[in-house]
Motif scaffolding. Structure first.
Motif, PDB file in Angstrom:
ATOM      1  N   ARG A   1      -0.809  -0.213  12.361  1.00 11.32           N
ATOM      2  CA  ARG A   1      -0.057   0.999  12.036  1.00 11.32           C
ATOM      3  C   ARG A   1       1.399   0.666  11.703  1.00 11.32           C
ATOM      4  O   ARG A   1       1.995  -0.230  12.288  1.00 11.32           O
ATOM      5  CB  ARG A   1      -0.084   1.987  13.207  1.00 11.32           C
ATOM      6  CG  ARG A   1      -1.449   2.178  13.867  1.00 11.32           C
ATOM      7  CD  ARG A   1      -2.522   2.642  12.919  1.00 11.32           C
ATOM      8  NE  ARG A   1      -3.763   2.913  13.657  1.00 11.32           N
ATOM      9  CZ  ARG A   1      -4.933   3.186  13.087  1.00 11.32           C
ATOM     10  NH1 ARG A   1      -5.018   3.239  11.751  1.00 11.32           N
ATOM     11  NH2 ARG A   1      -5.994   3.435  13.827  1.00 11.32           N
ATOM     12  N   GLN A   2       1.934   1.451  10.777  1.00 15.20           N
ATOM     13  CA  GLN A   2       3.367   1.415  10.493  1.00 15.20           C
ATOM     14  C   GLN A   2       3.897   2.840  10.614  1.00 15.20           C
ATOM     15  O   GLN A   2       3.333   3.766  10.024  1.00 15.20           O
ATOM     16  CB  GLN A   2       3.653   0.851   9.097  1.00 15.20           C
ATOM     17  CG  GLN A   2       5.140   0.596   8.852  1.00 15.20           C
ATOM     18  CD  GLN A   2       5.404  -0.097   7.526  1.00 15.20           C
ATOM     19  OE1 GLN A   2       4.869   0.297   6.497  1.00 15.20           O
ATOM     20  NE2 GLN A   2       6.239  -1.139   7.546  1.00 15.20           N
ATOM     21  N   LEU A   3       4.971   3.022  11.379  1.00 16.09           N
ATOM     22  CA  LEU A   3       5.479   4.346  11.724  1.00 16.09           C
ATOM     23  C   LEU A   3       6.980   4.415  11.467  1.00 16.09           C
ATOM     24  O   LEU A   3       7.677   3.415  11.556  1.00 16.09           O
ATOM     25  CB  LEU A   3       5.224   4.641  13.212  1.00 16.09           C
ATOM     26  CG  LEU A   3       3.830   4.398  13.761  1.00 16.09           C
ATOM     27  CD1 LEU A   3       3.825   4.538  15.290  1.00 16.09           C
ATOM     28  CD2 LEU A   3       2.821   5.348  13.133  1.00 16.09           C
ATOM     29  N   ALA A   4       7.451   5.618  11.180  1.00 15.06           N
ATOM     30  CA  ALA A   4       8.894   5.850  11.061  1.00 15.06           C
ATOM     31  C   ALA A   4       9.177   7.289  11.422  1.00 15.06           C
ATOM     32  O   ALA A   4       8.348   8.179  11.171  1.00 15.06           O
ATOM     33  CB  ALA A   4       9.389   5.545   9.649  1.00 15.06           C
TER      34      ALA A   4
ATOM     35  N   ARG B   1      -1.789  12.506   3.848  1.00 12.66           N
ATOM     36  CA  ARG B   1      -2.187  11.774   5.051  1.00 12.66           C
ATOM     37  C   ARG B   1      -1.023  11.203   5.837  1.00 12.66           C
ATOM     38  O   ARG B   1      -1.122  11.012   7.046  1.00 12.66           O
ATOM     39  CB  ARG B   1      -3.121  10.612   4.661  1.00 12.66           C
ATOM     40  CG  ARG B   1      -4.426  11.058   4.056  1.00 12.66           C
ATOM     41  CD  ARG B   1      -5.269   9.899   3.540  1.00 12.66           C
ATOM     42  NE  ARG B   1      -4.755   9.368   2.275  1.00 12.66           N
ATOM     43  CZ  ARG B   1      -4.254   8.161   2.108  1.00 12.66           C
ATOM     44  NH1 ARG B   1      -4.177   7.333   3.135  1.00 12.66           N
ATOM     45  NH2 ARG B   1      -3.816   7.763   0.931  1.00 12.66           N
ATOM     46  N   CYS B   2       0.095  10.948   5.168  1.00  8.70           N
ATOM     47  CA  CYS B   2       1.108  10.079   5.755  1.00  8.70           C
ATOM     48  C   CYS B   2       2.385  10.762   6.228  1.00  8.70           C
ATOM     49  O   CYS B   2       3.089  10.188   7.064  1.00  8.70           O
ATOM     50  CB  CYS B   2       1.484   8.988   4.747  1.00  8.70           C
ATOM     51  SG  CYS B   2       0.156   7.810   4.443  1.00  8.70           S
TER      52      CYS B   2
ATOM     53  N   MET C   1       0.817  -1.198   0.000  1.00  9.11           N
ATOM     54  CA  MET C   1       0.000   0.000   0.000  1.00  9.11           C
ATOM     55  C   MET C   1       0.860   1.262   0.000  1.00  9.11           C
ATOM     56  O   MET C   1       0.526   2.237  -0.632  1.00  9.11           O
ATOM     57  CB  MET C   1      -0.942   0.007   1.205  1.00  9.11           C
ATOM     58  CG  MET C   1      -1.885   1.180   1.265  1.00  9.11           C
ATOM     59  SD  MET C   1      -3.010   1.113   2.689  1.00  9.11           S
ATOM     60  CE  MET C   1      -4.058  -0.262   2.221  1.00  9.11           C
ATOM     61  N   THR C   2       2.016   1.235   0.712  1.00  5.71           N
ATOM     62  CA  THR C   2       2.801   2.469   0.838  1.00  5.71           C
ATOM     63  C   THR C   2       4.259   2.145   1.106  1.00  5.71           C
ATOM     64  O   THR C   2       4.563   1.229   1.880  1.00  5.71           O
ATOM     65  CB  THR C   2       2.280   3.325   2.012  1.00  5.71           C
ATOM     66  OG1 THR C   2       0.870   3.479   1.903  1.00  5.71           O
ATOM     67  CG2 THR C   2       2.933   4.704   2.011  1.00  5.71           C
TER      68      THR C   2
ATOM     69  N   GLN D   1       1.532   5.208   8.361  1.00  2.00           N
ATOM     70  CA  GLN D   1       0.986   4.580   7.162  1.00  2.00           C
ATOM     71  C   GLN D   1       0.391   3.213   7.470  1.00  2.00           C
ATOM     72  O   GLN D   1       0.136   2.899   8.607  1.00  2.00           O
ATOM     73  CB  GLN D   1       2.068   4.476   6.091  1.00  2.00           C
ATOM     74  CG  GLN D   1       3.288   3.676   6.492  1.00  2.00           C
ATOM     75  CD  GLN D   1       4.415   3.810   5.482  1.00  2.00           C
ATOM     76  OE1 GLN D   1       4.756   4.908   5.050  1.00  2.00           O
ATOM     77  NE2 GLN D   1       5.016   2.690   5.105  1.00  2.00           N
ATOM     78  N   ASN D   2       0.211   2.408   6.453  1.00  2.00           N
ATOM     79  CA  ASN D   2      -0.572   1.187   6.414  1.00  2.00           C
ATOM     80  C   ASN D   2      -2.040   1.583   6.526  1.00  2.00           C
ATOM     81  O   ASN D   2      -2.517   2.288   5.629  1.00  2.00           O
ATOM     82  CB  ASN D   2      -0.146   0.181   7.481  1.00  2.00           C
ATOM     83  CG  ASN D   2      -0.744  -1.200   7.199  1.00  2.00           C
ATOM     84  OD1 ASN D   2      -0.390  -1.833   6.208  1.00  2.00           O
ATOM     85  ND2 ASN D   2      -1.658  -1.661   8.039  1.00  2.00           N
ATOM     86  N   PHE D   3      -2.784   1.225   7.548  1.00  2.00           N
ATOM     87  CA  PHE D   3      -4.117   1.784   7.745  1.00  2.00           C
ATOM     88  C   PHE D   3      -3.901   3.101   8.503  1.00  2.00           C
ATOM     89  O   PHE D   3      -3.798   3.128   9.720  1.00  2.00           O
ATOM     90  CB  PHE D   3      -5.013   0.829   8.530  1.00  2.00           C
ATOM     91  CG  PHE D   3      -5.438  -0.389   7.731  1.00  2.00           C
ATOM     92  CD1 PHE D   3      -5.071  -0.550   6.406  1.00  2.00           C
ATOM     93  CD2 PHE D   3      -6.209  -1.368   8.319  1.00  2.00           C
ATOM     94  CE1 PHE D   3      -5.455  -1.658   5.674  1.00  2.00           C
ATOM     95  CE2 PHE D   3      -6.607  -2.491   7.601  1.00  2.00           C
ATOM     96  CZ  PHE D   3      -6.229  -2.635   6.281  1.00  2.00           C
ATOM     97  N   THR D   4      -3.846   4.193   7.755  1.00  2.00           N
ATOM     98  CA  THR D   4      -3.235   5.430   8.240  1.00  2.00           C
ATOM     99  C   THR D   4      -4.127   6.188   9.209  1.00  2.00           C
ATOM    100  O   THR D   4      -5.289   6.462   8.914  1.00  2.00           O
ATOM    101  CB  THR D   4      -2.896   6.349   7.052  1.00  2.00           C
ATOM    102  OG1 THR D   4      -2.102   5.619   6.124  1.00  2.00           O
ATOM    103  CG2 THR D   4      -2.156   7.586   7.518  1.00  2.00           C
ATOM    104  N   ASP D   5      -3.540   6.564  10.324  1.00  2.00           N
ATOM    105  CA  ASP D   5      -4.138   7.529  11.248  1.00  2.00           C
ATOM    106  C   ASP D   5      -3.264   8.781  11.221  1.00  2.00           C
ATOM    107  O   ASP D   5      -2.186   8.803  11.817  1.00  2.00           O
ATOM    108  CB  ASP D   5      -4.184   6.948  12.661  1.00  2.00           C
ATOM    109  CG  ASP D   5      -4.753   7.920  13.682  1.00  2.00           C
ATOM    110  OD1 ASP D   5      -5.024   9.090  13.327  1.00  2.00           O
ATOM    111  OD2 ASP D   5      -4.916   7.509  14.857  1.00  2.00           O
ATOM    112  N   PRO D   6      -3.689   9.844  10.497  1.00  2.00           N
ATOM    113  CA  PRO D   6      -2.834  11.034  10.378  1.00  2.00           C
ATOM    114  C   PRO D   6      -2.503  11.690  11.706  1.00  2.00           C
ATOM    115  O   PRO D   6      -1.474  12.368  11.813  1.00  2.00           O
ATOM    116  CB  PRO D   6      -3.663  11.971   9.486  1.00  2.00           C
ATOM    117  CG  PRO D   6      -4.565  11.069   8.714  1.00  2.00           C
ATOM    118  CD  PRO D   6      -4.904   9.961   9.675  1.00  2.00           C
TER     119      PRO D   6
END
Length: 221
Positions: free
Chosen positions: A81-84, A29-30, A1-2, A43-48
């Protein structure tokens, strides 16, 4: 997805991110950044909201790793969630929840981290980091090179449709904020063309903001 690259420039202190996705308007959004504070991707199922929360923590003194740990531990639906993140000095950090879309991968450089989900190859983030580290010039150019390398290494399992970059320096607004919200063929190449148009005009727009009496009226470069 991202797939996303989060990075800093040691020479200038700039911080930035580049992202591409099969989803439309992914950059809106990301990717999040604040000058002198950090850059944070969600990202992934994104929560801004997680990007803003991460930067708030970093503004209060948290390192990238500490902000990732806190956000991933307290976020709703954290497994999705995926974060960096990266700050001005300490090591970059990342988090990939157990329910993120496979394949997922992370790869770290000394001044960057790349993460992705729904990847065609787990080697995509490593290719992004390698290209970033091998490219010179403005941070934005290096970020675009990283995205292009990620796509060349396989990108997503679906065709990418949007891309964007954000770079912050020593001003309260981004010096680069370019987006390709939907492109039928190659949004990363289109983003590169956007940067080629923007780069020579960047000093002009900074002069208009900071020294308007001295700035030319024409956009011709």
């Amino acid at each position: 997805m991202t797939f996303t690259l989060v990075a800093r420039c040691r020479d200038t202190g700039m911080l930035g991110l580049a992202v591409s996705s099969s989803s439309p308007a992914v950059a809106s959004r990301c990717i999040h950044a604040r000058a002198g504070i950090g850059a944070f991707a969600t990202q992934n199922f994104t929560d801004p909201t997680l990007g803003r929360r991460g930067l708030d923590l970093m503004e209060k003194g948290a390192t990238a790793a500490q902000s990732i740990d806190i956000v991933s531990a307290t976020a709703s639906d954290a497994p999705f969630r995926q974060l960096a993140a990266i700050g001005p000095h300490a090591s970059p950090a990342a988090f990939t929840g157990a329910s993120c879309l496979a394949q997922t991968a992370e790869h770290f450089g000394s001044d960057c981290v790349a993460v992705g989900n729904l990847l065609a190859s787990t080697g995509v983030p490593a290719a992004m980091v390698a290209a970033f580290e091998a490219t010179g010039g403005h941070l934005a150019a290096r970020l675009v090179a990283g995205l292009a390398a990620g796509l060349a290494a396989g990108g997503e399992t679906e065709m990418v449709r949007s891309a964007g970059i954000v770079v912050v320096a020593d001003l309260p607004w981004p010096v680069v904020d370019l987006r390709v919200d939907w492109h039928e063929a190659d949004p990363i190449a289109e983003l590169g063309r956007h940067w080629a148009v923007w780069e020579p005009r960047l000093p002009l727009y900074l002069a208009r903001a900071l020294r308007p009496a001295e700035a030319p009226a024409s956009d011709t470069v």
